[in-house]
Scaffold this motif. Structure first.
Motif, short mmCIF file in Angstrom:
data_model
loop_
_atom_site.label_atom_id
_atom_site.label_comp_id
_atom_site.label_asym_id
_atom_site.label_seq_id
_atom_site.Cartn_x
_atom_site.Cartn_y
_atom_site.Cartn_z
N GLY A 151 -29.11 7.06 -2.76
CA GLY A 151 -28.49 7.86 -3.81
C GLY A 151 -27.15 7.36 -4.28
N PHE A 152 -26.69 6.27 -3.70
CA PHE A 152 -25.37 5.77 -4.07
C PHE A 152 -25.46 4.52 -4.95
CE2 PHE A 152 -24.19 8.16 -0.10
CZ PHE A 152 -23.49 9.17 -0.77
N GLY A 153 -26.45 4.53 -5.82
CA GLY A 153 -26.50 3.50 -6.85
C GLY A 153 -27.14 2.22 -6.36
N PRO A 154 -27.13 1.22 -7.20
CA PRO A 154 -27.85 0.00 -6.86
C PRO A 154 -27.24 -0.68 -5.64
CG PRO A 154 -26.48 -0.37 -8.79
CD PRO A 154 -26.41 1.10 -8.48
N ARG A 155 -28.08 -1.29 -4.86
CA ARG A 155 -27.63 -2.12 -3.76
C ARG A 155 -26.76 -3.24 -4.34
NH1 ARG A 155 -28.86 -3.49 1.45
NH2 ARG A 155 -30.37 -1.89 1.92
N LEU A 156 -25.61 -3.46 -3.78
CA LEU A 156 -24.74 -4.52 -4.29
C LEU A 156 -25.36 -5.88 -3.98
CD1 LEU A 156 -21.18 -3.35 -3.17
CD2 LEU A 156 -22.27 -3.01 -5.37
N PRO A 157 -25.21 -6.83 -4.91
CA PRO A 157 -25.68 -8.18 -4.58
C PRO A 157 -24.79 -8.78 -3.48
CG PRO A 157 -24.50 -8.15 -6.69
CD PRO A 157 -24.60 -6.73 -6.23
#
Ligand code: PLP
Length: 397
Positions: A151-157
């Motif tokens: 729920g905390f947005g896209p996985r960071l690259p």
């Protein structure tokens, strides 16, 4: 007060007790009931509750100077950094307020190192399944538990996960964009799992062969918790960067990241900073705490009581094989891996006035103050024995 009436963001689920006072390994609630604290604010109160040396350091400093920010020198920072450097692999130290901030700084340092080396494409941080590194965005991306990210947005690259304990799996993930590996020498939240010395040596070799850095997250395993100042010191392997917090402040919020001069070569003026980190109050307590922890007889004693605890827990495994799978962890960071959800056992122990924690993988977690004595360990283990026996009786009834 019921949870519905509380004005606290409901991300925690504390039991009903209101603790108001502590002394050593004991803590009292507002009804005057006394509990044995075997979790110590999750490996934080290393010297126990209200240790006179820390109370003195804090109150003396409180009457002098609280805060100037890092636009001015803080003498206590130089003193404490010199001690950390004297006793570790590191050459430089940056002070933070928490573990998460120490982790953020450690990962920033690793990426900046490669930029300073002319390899800005090296951004990938390899973390491990079951790991926990804190709750900031970078930390939840580095942590090996998808729940923290949900729920905390896209996985960071730039974050990759590997299974814990499998060197070949890490090898397969290493490439030209690898910046660093981040690993807890003893996983805390993930189930109190210690990495083997051989595994850590293998990771070090892999890093050296491939030009990436090693970050040890010793936020929970450090500060004398395993019987050495830093848990990785059992293995003889040194990292390039290390994050610490929890026990180093003995209960005052503080942390740090430590690095070799080489690994920190990108961290020049202006590239990182903090308002509160390394403030005079934290440094007064941090210095006093470290002075206690670094007395040789202090860690000798930790090892003696830790052996005692380990044997007592092994005894529980022998007596309750239907409930206890095994004993995990190192030193005074111990897990009792159960065949059932440990939360029920934790609650029943609390009814018997013994406080413990839980961790992933059905583990009941013990991280008492490092000043716990053998009699207190006996008290805790006897309570645990009684709770496990009652659990068995209940299950077979
Ligand atoms: C607790 C913990 C953190 C986060 O520290 P905070 O002070 O809660 O931000 C990071 N890594 C490990 C291994 C921890 O146990």
């Amino acid at each position: 007060m019921s949870a519905a009436e509380s004005h606290i963001l409901p991300v925690y689920s504390p039991p009903e007790q209101n603790f108001v006072r502590g002394e050593g390994c004991w803590i009292w609630d507002d009804k005057g009931d006394k509990y044995l604290d075997c979790i110590a604010g999750i490996a934080v109160n290393a010297l126990g509750h209200a240790p006179p040396v820390l109370v003195k350091a804090l109150t003396e400093q409180a009457g002098k100077l609280w805060h100037t920010s890092n636009m001015f020198k803080v003498k206590g920072q130089e003193e404490l950094a010199a001690k950390y450097v004297r006793d570790s692999f590191a050459d430089v130290v940056f002070f933070t307020n928490s573990g998460t901030e120490a982790i953020e700084g450690a990962m920033k340092t690793a990426r900046k190192y490669h930029t300073a080396n002319g390899q800005p494409e090296r951004v990938d941080i390899i973390g491990f399944q079951g790991s926990f590194h804190g709750r900031s965005y970078a930390a939840i991306n580095a942590s090996g538990n998808a729940n923290y990210l949900d729920g905390f947005g896209p996985r960071l690259p730039g974050f990759i996960q590997a299974p814990f304990g499998d060197l070949d799996a890490v090898k397969a993930l290493v490439g030209p964009t690898t910046a660093a590996i981040i690993i807890e020498p003893v996983q805390g939240e993930g189930g109190v799992r210690a990495a083997s010395d051989e595994y850590l040596r293998g990771l070090r070799q892999l890093a050296d062969d491939n030009g990436f850095l090693i970050i040890f997250d010793e936020v929970q395993s450090g500060a004398g918790r395993t019987g050495k100042m830093w848990a990785h010191q059992w293995s003889g392997v040194t990292p390039d960067i290390m994050a610490v917090a929890k026990g180093v402040g003995g209960g005052f919020p503080m942390g740090a990241f430590l690095a070799t001069k080489e690994a920190a070569k990108g961290m020049a003026r202006g590239v990182h900073g903090t308002t509160f980190g390394g403030n005079p109050l934290a440094m007064a307590v941090g210095n006093a705490c470290y002075d206690e922890l670094s007395k040789p007889e202090f860690l000798d004693r930790v090892n003696v009581v830790a052996n005692h605890l380990t044997q007592a827990l092994e005894g529980l495994k022998d007596r309750h094989p239907d409930l206890v799978v095994g004993v995990t962890g190192k030193g005074l960071l111990r897990g009792l891996k159960l065949r059932i959800d440990p939360k029920g056992i934790q609650g029943k122990l609390r009814d018997r006035k013994v406080l413990v924690g839980v961790a992933g993988d059905n583990v009941l977690r013990l991280a008492p103050p490092l000043v716990i004595d053998e009699e207190q360990i006996r008290h805790a283990v006897d309570a645990l024995d009684a709770v496990l026996a009652a659990q068995m009786a209940e299950a077979s009834a």
